[in-house]
Design a protein around this motif. Structure first.
Motif, PDB file in Angstrom:
ATOM      1  N   ILE A  53     -31.148  -8.758  46.216  1.00 42.55           N
ATOM      2  CA  ILE A  53     -30.849  -8.520  47.629  1.00 42.55           C
ATOM      3  C   ILE A  53     -31.544  -7.266  48.153  1.00 42.55           C
ATOM      4  O   ILE A  53     -31.893  -6.348  47.397  1.00 42.55           O
ATOM      5  N   GLU A  54     -31.755  -7.280  49.448  1.00 42.71           N
ATOM      6  CA  GLU A  54     -32.195  -6.118  50.205  1.00 42.71           C
ATOM      7  C   GLU A  54     -31.422  -6.149  51.517  1.00 42.71           C
ATOM      8  O   GLU A  54     -30.984  -7.209  51.964  1.00 42.71           O
ATOM      9  N   VAL A  55     -31.225  -4.998  52.135  1.00 38.05           N
ATOM     10  CA  VAL A  55     -30.447  -4.956  53.368  1.00 38.05           C
ATOM     11  C   VAL A  55     -31.370  -4.761  54.555  1.00 38.05           C
ATOM     12  O   VAL A  55     -32.417  -4.127  54.446  1.00 38.05           O
ATOM     13  N   ALA A  56     -30.959  -5.334  55.676  1.00 38.40           N
ATOM     14  CA  ALA A  56     -31.753  -5.250  56.901  1.00 38.40           C
ATOM     15  C   ALA A  56     -31.047  -4.340  57.889  1.00 38.40           C
ATOM     16  O   ALA A  56     -30.074  -4.744  58.520  1.00 38.40           O
ATOM     17  N   ALA A  57     -31.499  -3.119  57.987  1.00 42.82           N
ATOM     18  CA  ALA A  57     -30.943  -2.180  58.957  1.00 42.82           C
ATOM     19  C   ALA A  57     -31.915  -1.014  59.110  1.00 42.82           C
ATOM     20  O   ALA A  57     -32.312  -0.398  58.122  1.00 42.82           O
ATOM     21  N   THR A  58     -32.300  -0.753  60.321  1.00 44.20           N
ATOM     22  CA  THR A  58     -33.202   0.362  60.616  1.00 44.20           C
ATOM     23  C   THR A  58     -32.563   1.215  61.702  1.00 44.20           C
ATOM     24  O   THR A  58     -32.206   0.706  62.769  1.00 44.20           O
ATOM     25  N   LEU A  59     -32.438   2.491  61.422  1.00 44.17           N
ATOM     26  CA  LEU A  59     -31.821   3.397  62.385  1.00 44.17           C
ATOM     27  C   LEU A  59     -32.893   4.008  63.289  1.00 44.17           C
ATOM     28  O   LEU A  59     -33.977   4.363  62.835  1.00 44.17           O
ATOM     29  N   LYS A  60     -32.559   4.094  64.547  1.00 42.45           N
ATOM     30  CA  LYS A  60     -33.428   4.749  65.519  1.00 42.45           C
ATOM     31  C   LYS A  60     -32.741   6.009  66.016  1.00 42.45           C
ATOM     32  O   LYS A  60     -31.526   6.106  66.002  1.00 42.45           O
ATOM     33  N   ASP A  61     -33.583   6.950  66.450  1.00 38.20           N
ATOM     34  CA  ASP A  61     -33.028   8.219  66.939  1.00 38.20           C
ATOM     35  C   ASP A  61     -32.498   8.055  68.357  1.00 38.20           C
ATOM     36  O   ASP A  61     -32.934   8.719  69.300  1.00 38.20           O
ATOM     37  N   THR A  62     -31.538   7.123  68.504  1.00 33.33           N
ATOM     38  CA  THR A  62     -30.934   6.881  69.805  1.00 33.33           C
ATOM     39  C   THR A  62     -29.417   6.885  69.643  1.00 33.33           C
ATOM     40  O   THR A  62     -28.889   6.568  68.578  1.00 33.33           O
ATOM     41  N   LEU A  63     -28.743   7.198  70.715  1.00 36.21           N
ATOM     42  CA  LEU A  63     -27.283   7.253  70.686  1.00 36.21           C
ATOM     43  C   LEU A  63     -26.710   5.840  70.711  1.00 36.21           C
ATOM     44  O   LEU A  63     -27.058   5.045  71.590  1.00 36.21           O
ATOM     45  N   PRO A  64     -25.855   5.484  69.744  1.00 37.82           N
ATOM     46  CA  PRO A  64     -25.265   4.135  69.749  1.00 37.82           C
ATOM     47  C   PRO A  64     -24.256   3.981  70.870  1.00 37.82           C
ATOM     48  O   PRO A  64     -23.880   4.952  71.536  1.00 37.82           O
ATOM     49  N   GLN A  65     -23.814   2.744  71.074  1.00 35.45           N
ATOM     50  CA  GLN A  65     -22.819   2.479  72.114  1.00 35.45           C
ATOM     51  C   GLN A  65     -21.510   3.187  71.783  1.00 35.45           C
ATOM     52  O   GLN A  65     -21.073   3.209  70.639  1.00 35.45           O
ATOM     53  N   GLY A  66     -20.891   3.746  72.799  1.00 37.13           N
ATOM     54  CA  GLY A  66     -19.657   4.493  72.603  1.00 37.13           C
ATOM     55  C   GLY A  66     -18.471   3.600  72.274  1.00 37.13           C
ATOM     56  O   GLY A  66     -18.527   2.369  72.437  1.00 37.13           O
ATOM     57  N   PRO A  67     -17.367   4.188  71.819  1.00 29.52           N
ATOM     58  CA  PRO A  67     -16.205   3.409  71.383  1.00 29.52           C
ATOM     59  C   PRO A  67     -15.240   3.025  72.499  1.00 29.52           C
ATOM     60  O   PRO A  67     -14.215   2.402  72.223  1.00 29.52           O
ATOM     61  N   GLU A  68     -15.548   3.376  73.752  1.00 29.30           N
ATOM     62  CA  GLU A  68     -14.576   3.179  74.832  1.00 29.30           C
ATOM     63  C   GLU A  68     -14.113   1.733  74.944  1.00 29.30           C
ATOM     64  O   GLU A  68     -12.937   1.443  75.187  1.00 29.30           O
ATOM     65  N   GLY A  69     -15.048   0.793  74.791  1.00 25.17           N
ATOM     66  CA  GLY A  69     -14.701  -0.611  74.951  1.00 25.17           C
ATOM     67  C   GLY A  69     -13.843  -1.176  73.834  1.00 25.17           C
ATOM     68  O   GLY A  69     -13.356  -2.314  73.948  1.00 25.17           O
TER      69      GLY A  69
ATOM     70  N   LYS B 231     -18.839  11.786  68.531  1.00 22.07           N
ATOM     71  CA  LYS B 231     -19.284  13.112  68.965  1.00 22.07           C
ATOM     72  C   LYS B 231     -20.211  13.737  67.923  1.00 22.07           C
ATOM     73  O   LYS B 231     -21.180  14.426  68.273  1.00 22.07           O
ATOM     74  N   GLN B 232     -19.906  13.498  66.647  1.00 27.26           N
ATOM     75  CA  GLN B 232     -20.763  14.023  65.581  1.00 27.26           C
ATOM     76  C   GLN B 232     -22.154  13.394  65.630  1.00 27.26           C
ATOM     77  O   GLN B 232     -23.155  14.047  65.324  1.00 27.26           O
ATOM     78  N   VAL B 233     -22.221  12.105  66.013  1.00 25.16           N
ATOM     79  CA  VAL B 233     -23.522  11.451  66.152  1.00 25.16           C
ATOM     80  C   VAL B 233     -24.326  12.143  67.257  1.00 25.16           C
ATOM     81  O   VAL B 233     -25.533  12.386  67.115  1.00 25.16           O
ATOM     82  N   LYS B 234     -23.672  12.457  68.366  1.00 33.17           N
ATOM     83  CA  LYS B 234     -24.343  13.165  69.461  1.00 33.17           C
ATOM     84  C   LYS B 234     -24.902  14.501  68.978  1.00 33.17           C
ATOM     85  O   LYS B 234     -26.050  14.868  69.281  1.00 33.17           O
ATOM     86  N   ILE B 235     -24.080  15.228  68.232  1.00 32.24           N
ATOM     87  CA  ILE B 235     -24.513  16.534  67.732  1.00 32.24           C
ATOM     88  C   ILE B 235     -25.681  16.382  66.767  1.00 32.24           C
ATOM     89  O   ILE B 235     -26.642  17.165  66.790  1.00 32.24           O
ATOM     90  N   ALA B 236     -25.613  15.361  65.912  1.00 33.84           N
ATOM     91  CA  ALA B 236     -26.685  15.137  64.935  1.00 33.84           C
ATOM     92  C   ALA B 236     -27.998  14.817  65.630  1.00 33.84           C
ATOM     93  O   ALA B 236     -29.071  15.288  65.206  1.00 33.84           O
ATOM     94  N   LEU B 237     -27.957  14.013  66.698  1.00 32.29           N
ATOM     95  CA  LEU B 237     -29.175  13.714  67.449  1.00 32.29           C
ATOM     96  C   LEU B 237     -29.735  14.979  68.098  1.00 32.29           C
ATOM     97  O   LEU B 237     -30.960  15.199  68.122  1.00 32.29           O
ATOM     98  N   LEU B 238     -28.854  15.812  68.634  1.00 32.99           N
ATOM     99  CA  LEU B 238     -29.292  17.078  69.226  1.00 32.99           C
ATOM    100  C   LEU B 238     -29.934  17.978  68.168  1.00 32.99           C
ATOM    101  O   LEU B 238     -30.939  18.639  68.426  1.00 32.99           O
ATOM    102  N   SER B 239     -29.361  17.952  66.968  1.00 35.52           N
ATOM    103  CA  SER B 239     -29.914  18.764  65.868  1.00 35.52           C
ATOM    104  C   SER B 239     -31.317  18.305  65.494  1.00 35.52           C
ATOM    105  O   SER B 239     -32.185  19.129  65.166  1.00 35.52           O
ATOM    106  N   ILE B 240     -31.542  16.985  65.534  1.00 32.93           N
ATOM    107  CA  ILE B 240     -32.886  16.475  65.237  1.00 32.93           C
ATOM    108  C   ILE B 240     -33.891  17.010  66.253  1.00 32.93           C
ATOM    109  O   ILE B 240     -34.987  17.453  65.900  1.00 32.93           O
ATOM    110  N   GLU B 241     -33.527  16.952  67.532  1.00 34.99           N
ATOM    111  CA  GLU B 241     -34.421  17.452  68.576  1.00 34.99           C
ATOM    112  C   GLU B 241     -34.683  18.942  68.403  1.00 34.99           C
ATOM    113  O   GLU B 241     -35.819  19.416  68.550  1.00 34.99           O
ATOM    114  N   GLN B 242     -33.632  19.695  68.079  1.00 38.87           N
ATOM    115  CA  GLN B 242     -33.803  21.134  67.898  1.00 38.87           C
ATOM    116  C   GLN B 242     -34.640  21.443  66.663  1.00 38.87           C
ATOM    117  O   GLN B 242     -35.486  22.346  66.691  1.00 38.87           O
ATOM    118  N   ALA B 243     -34.405  20.682  65.578  1.00 32.71           N
ATOM    119  CA  ALA B 243     -35.189  20.894  64.352  1.00 32.71           C
ATOM    120  C   ALA B 243     -36.653  20.527  64.573  1.00 32.71           C
ATOM    121  O   ALA B 243     -37.560  21.179  64.039  1.00 32.71           O
TER     122      ALA B 243
END
Length: 428
Positions: A229-245, A361-373
């Motif tokens: 097996i191999e898994v199919a998942a690629t992460l992009k440096d974008t904010l995922p959909q929020g949990p409100e719904g 919220k941690q995902v938001k911070i992590a994305l900001l950290s990538i931009e800052q780094a």
């Protein structure tokens, strides 16, 4: 050679990941992994077997409504007659030296203190309990698969980051060697690049070993060979959909959860067991009939018979009354547990919702950290080109960028797992 050219490759592929080599393994999405686990995992197979067992118990309890049919036969052969009669001193009569007896009878219970009725109701409760437990097993298997799946994704993403950095370092090493030979750069810069290469290679080995283990664990859990097996998942440096719904009020979701329904079934079972304890101490009435045959006096004799029985457990009331009280207290405990655990389930829903929002919220911070780094790496590249910072500063900036990307994939995976946990805890 200018220092600007030496380190220009650092920013060339910033934010871009190189894919791992493709293999002949079958590529599974998360949903496909979950589906395979629900079909093949041992826990699910055992849960299904447990459900079938209690369904057979339910059918067994239903059979108590029907008459009990039995057949009996016996015979004997003696060396002397069992019965002797003296008619006179000169005349003796003997018989029953051998004989045969047999009968077929049926007994139908008319009243058993509710034991049969309540026993059937209890069997239905047990079936429902096992159905709910099967759903719980489904949830637990699904959550475990999700954890394994995202662990594989995390390690693949880390290896992609390592591959990108390693390629950059390889090119940088060549440029620095040229600069050292030309006297533009000191040998100390060359040694720092070589040490960072060693560090990257060490991390690659660790990540590859962990990836192999995680992939094997996932494959075994979903019922496939380890290397298939191999898994199919690629992460992009974008904010995922929020949990409100996904939000649902805890009090409204309570009745749909497996845990709450199991608590309710526990109260039902305790109530039925209390009723059955009372029934054991009530009179039982049954009717029956049969067909009998006997040959004890050397002649066949057949006949029909009917009967009725009434059984009153007189001496059993002393111990039975204690059993009734014990079952009554057990029922109270079940009711208390339902009230207490219901409150804890509501608290758990609220806590899981808070955890889900925190993860987002941690995902938001992590994305900001990538931009800052990324910006920090760009600035240090310019500073190194201008001769205002050292190679150590530049490599540290590169390391911070790597750490920020690793942190992002870990937090993103945690957010996805938290979504699954929240859906499950709210009965979805």
């Amino acid at each position: 050679m200018k220092r600007k050219n030496i380190i220009s490759l650092f920013l060339l592929s910033a934010g871009c990941m190189l894919p791992l080599c493709a293999s002949a393994q079958h590529v599974y999405s998360l949903d496909e992994c979950i589906e395979a686990a629900l079909d093949n995992n041992v826990r699910m197979k055992n849960a299904q077997n447990n459900l079938r067992m209690v369904e057979h118990s339910k059918q067994e309890a239903f059979s108590k409504y029907f008459p009990t049919v039995s057949a009996m036969g016996s015979g004997f052969l003696a060396d002397k007659s069992l019965v002797r009669m003296g008619l006179s001193p000169e005349m003796q009569m003997a018989f029953m030296k051998n004989g045969l007896v047999g009968d077929v009878s049926a007994t139908l219970p008319l009243f058993t203190g509710g034991q049969i009725v309540n026993g059937n109701k209890l069997a239905k409760v047990n079936v429902e309990v096992n159905r709910l437990q099967q759903r719980q097993s489904q949830n637990e298997v699904t959550l475990t698969v999700e954890n394994y799946f995202w662990q594989v994704v995390i390690l693949k993403e880390k290896l992609q980051t390592i591959s990108t950095l390693d390629k950059q370092l390889t090119q940088l090493l060549q440029d620095v060697e040229t600069s050292v030979q030309a006297g533009v750069t000191t040998r100390n810069d060359l040694l720092q690049v070589q040490l960072r290469q060693n560090e990257i290679q060490s991390k690659r080995i660790q990540a590859e070993n962990m990836l192999s283990l995680s992939r094997s664990m996932l494959a075994q859990y979903i019922g496939h060979p380890a290397d298939s097996i191999e898994v199919a998942a690629t992460l992009k440096d974008t904010l995922p959909q929020g949990p409100e719904g996904l939000y649902t009020p805890p009090e409204a979701a309570l009745a749909t959860t497996n845990e709450y329904n199991l608590l309710q079934q526990n109260v039902k079972a305790s109530s039925l067991q209390h009723k059955m304890a009372i029934g054991k101490n009530l009179p039982t009435i049954a009717i029956g009939g049969g067909y009998a045959y006997e040959n004890l006096l050397g002649k066949d004799h057949t006949f029909w018979l009917g009967f009725a029985t009434v059984s009153v457990p007189i001496s059993g009331w002393w111990g039975g009354s204690h059993d009734i009280q014990r079952q009554k207290l057990q029922l109270r405990n079940a009711e208390n547990q339902l009230a207490d655990q219901s409150q804890l389930l509501v608290i758990r829903m609220k806590h899981t919702w808070d955890d889900l929002n925190d993860a987002y919220k941690q995902v938001k911070i992590a994305l900001l950290s990538i931009e800052q780094a990324k910006e920090n790496l760009r600035l240090n590249t310019d500073y190194y080109a201008a001769g205002t910072c050292t190679m150590s500063d530049l490599l540290d900036a590169q390391s911070l960028y790597q750490q920020s990307r690793d942190k992002y994939v870990e937090i993103y995976a945690q957010y996805e797992v938290k979504k699954r946990e929240y859906l499950q805890v709210t009965g979805r």
